[in-house]
Motif scaffolding. Structure first.
Motif, PDB file in Angstrom:
ATOM      1  N   TYR A  32     -35.491  58.599 121.541  1.00 60.36           N
ATOM      2  CA  TYR A  32     -34.238  58.700 122.181  1.00 60.36           C
ATOM      3  C   TYR A  32     -34.411  59.513 123.630  1.00 60.36           C
ATOM      4  N   TYR A  67     -34.814  49.502 114.868  1.00 62.34           N
ATOM      5  CA  TYR A  67     -33.590  50.047 115.148  1.00 62.34           C
ATOM      6  C   TYR A  67     -32.799  49.315 116.369  1.00 62.34           C
ATOM      7  N   THR A  68     -31.379  49.107 116.191  1.00 65.27           N
ATOM      8  CA  THR A  68     -30.607  48.437 117.385  1.00 65.27           C
ATOM      9  C   THR A  68     -30.359  49.589 118.496  1.00 65.27           C
ATOM     10  N   LEU A  69     -30.431  50.811 117.965  1.00 66.25           N
ATOM     11  CA  LEU A  69     -30.173  51.849 119.158  1.00 66.25           C
ATOM     12  C   LEU A  69     -31.442  52.005 120.067  1.00 66.25           C
ATOM     13  N   TYR A  70     -32.430  51.580 119.708  1.00 67.07           N
ATOM     14  CA  TYR A  70     -33.619  51.504 120.774  1.00 67.07           C
ATOM     15  C   TYR A  70     -33.716  49.999 121.714  1.00 67.07           C
ATOM     16  N   PRO A 137     -23.251  51.190 122.219  1.00 73.93           N
ATOM     17  CA  PRO A 137     -23.839  52.421 122.353  1.00 73.93           C
ATOM     18  C   PRO A 137     -23.601  53.093 123.738  1.00 73.93           C
ATOM     19  N   ASP A 140     -18.884  56.587 123.029  1.00 72.79           N
ATOM     20  CA  ASP A 140     -18.782  57.326 121.737  1.00 72.79           C
ATOM     21  C   ASP A 140     -17.302  58.006 121.375  1.00 72.79           C
TER      22      ASP A 140
END
Ligand code: FES
Length: 154
Positions: A32, A67-70, A137, A140
């Motif tokens: 992250y 992971y789709t957040l990376y 993403p 927020d």
């Protein structure tokens, strides 16, 4: 320059959360941190994290891929991620995605010509009770401008 050289305090703080023999558990917060700089994880950052945690770069790459957040490549400023898992599919996710493709003039996995939006199909976003669901993403909180832009897509 390594992640530890660029962000020594943050790397130290992350690693301090895990016992030395379990430092591989720090892989996600380090990824992250690495992604924060460029919006994606460079190959150099991936190798750096693997070396720091004494695990293989393949192990780190597997996490990035899962992971789709990376992200492992630079894409649009915003990633519009539409869930296409079963509960969302049963509530019209495919049709929603098809309409988005038509309105944006791109296919899934592509980025608009202005570089603003990349469209992705992803698996469960853990909000099945609100299906169909999509996320952006990095956004927020609800921002009127962004909502207006999203409404133009629909
Ligand atoms: S299946 Fe779409 S959010 Fe769970």
């Amino acid at each position: 320059m390594s992640l530890a050289d660029k962000y020594p305090q943050e790397v130290k703080k992350i690693l301090a959360k895990y016992p030395p023999e379990q430092k591989r558990s720090a892989v996600m917060p380090l990824l992250y941190l690495a992604q924060r700089e460029n919006g994606f994880i460079t190959k150099a950052a991936l190798e750096d994290i693997a070396q720091m945690l004494e695990i293989s770069s393949t192990n780190v790459a597997e996490i990035v891929g899962f992971y789709t957040l990376y992200h492992d490549s630079r894409e649009g400023k915003y990633r519009l991620q539409v869930c296409t898992d079963l509960p969302c599919a049963l509530r019209g996710a495919d049709r929603f995605l098809e309409q988005l493709c038509g309105n944006l003039g791109i296919q899934v996995g592509q980025t608009t010509a202005d570089g603003v939006i990349t469209l992705e199909a992803v698996t469960c976003l853990a909000g099945c009770d609100r299906a169909p669901l999509f996320q952006v993403p990095g956004v927020d909180e609800y921002r009127p401008f962004f909502l207006v832009q999203i409404h133009r897509l629909l």
